[in-house]
Motif scaffolding. Structure first.
Motif, PDB file in Angstrom:
ATOM      1  N   GLY A 154     -17.760   6.600   9.300  1.00 38.58           N
ATOM      2  CA  GLY A 154     -18.281   7.617  10.203  1.00 38.58           C
ATOM      3  C   GLY A 154     -17.225   8.646  10.552  1.00 38.58           C
ATOM      4  N   PHE A 155     -16.030   8.176  10.820  1.00 43.07           N
ATOM      5  CA  PHE A 155     -14.925   9.076  11.139  1.00 43.07           C
ATOM      6  C   PHE A 155     -14.682  10.080  10.019  1.00 43.07           C
ATOM      7  CE2 PHE A 155     -10.428  10.033  10.460  1.00 43.07           C
ATOM      8  CZ  PHE A 155     -10.121  10.683  11.644  1.00 43.07           C
ATOM      9  N   MET A 156     -14.669   9.619   8.788  1.00 40.08           N
ATOM     10  CA  MET A 156     -14.420  10.508   7.662  1.00 40.08           C
ATOM     11  C   MET A 156     -15.521  11.541   7.507  1.00 40.08           C
ATOM     12  SD  MET A 156     -11.467   9.918   6.513  1.00 40.08           S
ATOM     13  CE  MET A 156     -11.597  11.024   5.097  1.00 40.08           C
ATOM     14  N   ASP A 157     -16.750  11.170   7.853  1.00 43.98           N
ATOM     15  CA  ASP A 157     -17.840  12.142   7.789  1.00 43.98           C
ATOM     16  C   ASP A 157     -17.641  13.234   8.837  1.00 43.98           C
ATOM     17  OD1 ASP A 157     -20.604  12.519   6.448  1.00 43.98           O
ATOM     18  OD2 ASP A 157     -21.025  12.838   8.570  1.00 43.98           O
ATOM     19  N   LEU A 158     -17.250  12.846  10.040  1.00 44.01           N
ATOM     20  CA  LEU A 158     -16.943  13.829  11.073  1.00 44.01           C
ATOM     21  C   LEU A 158     -15.808  14.749  10.636  1.00 44.01           C
ATOM     22  CD1 LEU A 158     -16.983  11.874  14.469  1.00 44.01           C
ATOM     23  CD2 LEU A 158     -18.533  13.699  13.805  1.00 44.01           C
ATOM     24  N   LEU A 159     -14.812  14.158  10.025  1.00 42.07           N
ATOM     25  CA  LEU A 159     -13.619  14.904   9.653  1.00 42.07           C
ATOM     26  C   LEU A 159     -13.880  15.930   8.557  1.00 42.07           C
ATOM     27  CD1 LEU A 159     -10.531  15.147  10.056  1.00 42.07           C
ATOM     28  CD2 LEU A 159     -10.270  13.401   8.283  1.00 42.07           C
ATOM     29  N   THR A 160     -14.670  15.557   7.586  1.00 45.31           N
ATOM     30  CA  THR A 160     -14.811  16.390   6.395  1.00 45.31           C
ATOM     31  C   THR A 160     -15.936  17.411   6.470  1.00 45.31           C
ATOM     32  OG1 THR A 160     -16.167  14.661   5.346  1.00 45.31           O
ATOM     33  CG2 THR A 160     -13.809  14.643   4.884  1.00 45.31           C
ATOM     34  N   GLY A 189     -26.082   1.313  12.501  1.00 45.41           N
ATOM     35  CA  GLY A 189     -25.159   1.989  11.602  1.00 45.41           C
ATOM     36  C   GLY A 189     -24.662   3.305  12.167  1.00 45.41           C
ATOM     37  N   ILE A 190     -24.454   4.282  11.283  1.00 44.70           N
ATOM     38  CA  ILE A 190     -23.907   5.579  11.659  1.00 44.70           C
ATOM     39  C   ILE A 190     -25.054   6.535  11.976  1.00 44.70           C
ATOM     40  CG2 ILE A 190     -22.572   7.560  10.842  1.00 44.70           C
ATOM     41  CD1 ILE A 190     -21.115   5.537   8.964  1.00 44.70           C
TER      42      ILE A 190
END
Length: 225
Positions: A196-202, A218-219
């Motif tokens: 989830g963090f990587m989705d926010l980041l990218t 889930g996310i």
């Protein structure tokens, strides 16, 4: 998006150094540094940014992740979780904004599912996490983001496989009742929260996004712009 360099911070220098060694072994000695930081100490936090800029020249990504659960010492909970996050965000803006000579970037503040709904046995923790979401979304709505190059997001995990799981020792509920509540909600795997963090980041379009991560569902984006 490529993460070339990383600075790890923690109030516990021994744990921080051990984590740093693992990062350096995997990603290269020059690609990671550690800077001890008590997030409620402005001088410590300022020193972190100075160390990063001295070593790598700039800051592109800031993750405010420090958090505790101490209902019996609720002032400390607010200081670490909310005031520390605010201090980090203001320093991030000062060092990252194009208005101040930076290149812009993203600030991700880690809240909690306890910032999305009441939790009666941890009211101080809950208040701090509601505050993180309100603060982050308010900055995301700032018109200056159009030219300062910054965006702001919130990550809201539920119970996760970390040392924060000692909540039963610090809540206002009995240990048995707290454990039953945790069993009902479920416990996230760290890998799911990282996804989830990587989705926010990218995703560069999600300024103001609030993402929940729970074992049951889930996310999920609760707010997405």
């Amino acid at each position: 998006l490529f993460l070339d360099f990383v600075c790890l911070t923690d109030v516990n220098a021994e744990v921080g150094q051990a984590t740093l060694e693992g990062f350096q072994k995997t990603y290269g000695k020059d690609n990671a540094i550690f800077s001890r930081c008590n997030v409620v100490n402005e001088a410590d936090f300022t020193g972190v940014f100075e160390s990063i800029k001295s070593k790598y020249g700039k800051v592109d990504i800031l993750v405010n992740n420090a958090g505790i659960i101490e209902e019996k010492n609720w002032r400390r909970t607010i200081d670490v979780n909310l005031v520390g996050m605010m201090q980090g965000t203001y320093l991030g803006i000062e060092n990252m904004s194009k208005e101040h000579g930076g290149d812009g970037g993203v600030i991700i503040n880690v809240a909690s599912s306890a910032g999305l709904q009441p939790v009666f046995f941890s009211p101080a923790y809950c208040a701090s996490k509601f505050g993180i979401i309100g603060f982050t979304r308010s900055w995301a709505d700032n018109p200056s983001n159009a030219h300062n190059g910054l965006r702001f997001c919130c990550l809201c995990p539920a119970f996760t496989e970390t040392n924060m799981m000692n909540i039963s020792e610090n809540s206002t509920l009995s240990i048995e009742a707290t454990k039953k509540f945790i069993e009902y909600v479920g416990v996230n795997k760290i890998s799911t929260v990282a996804e989830g963090f990587m989705d926010l980041l990218t995703d560069e379009t999600n300024n103001g996004a609030v993402m929940a991560v729970t074992a049951r569902e889930g996310i999920q984006y609760k707010i997405r712009k």
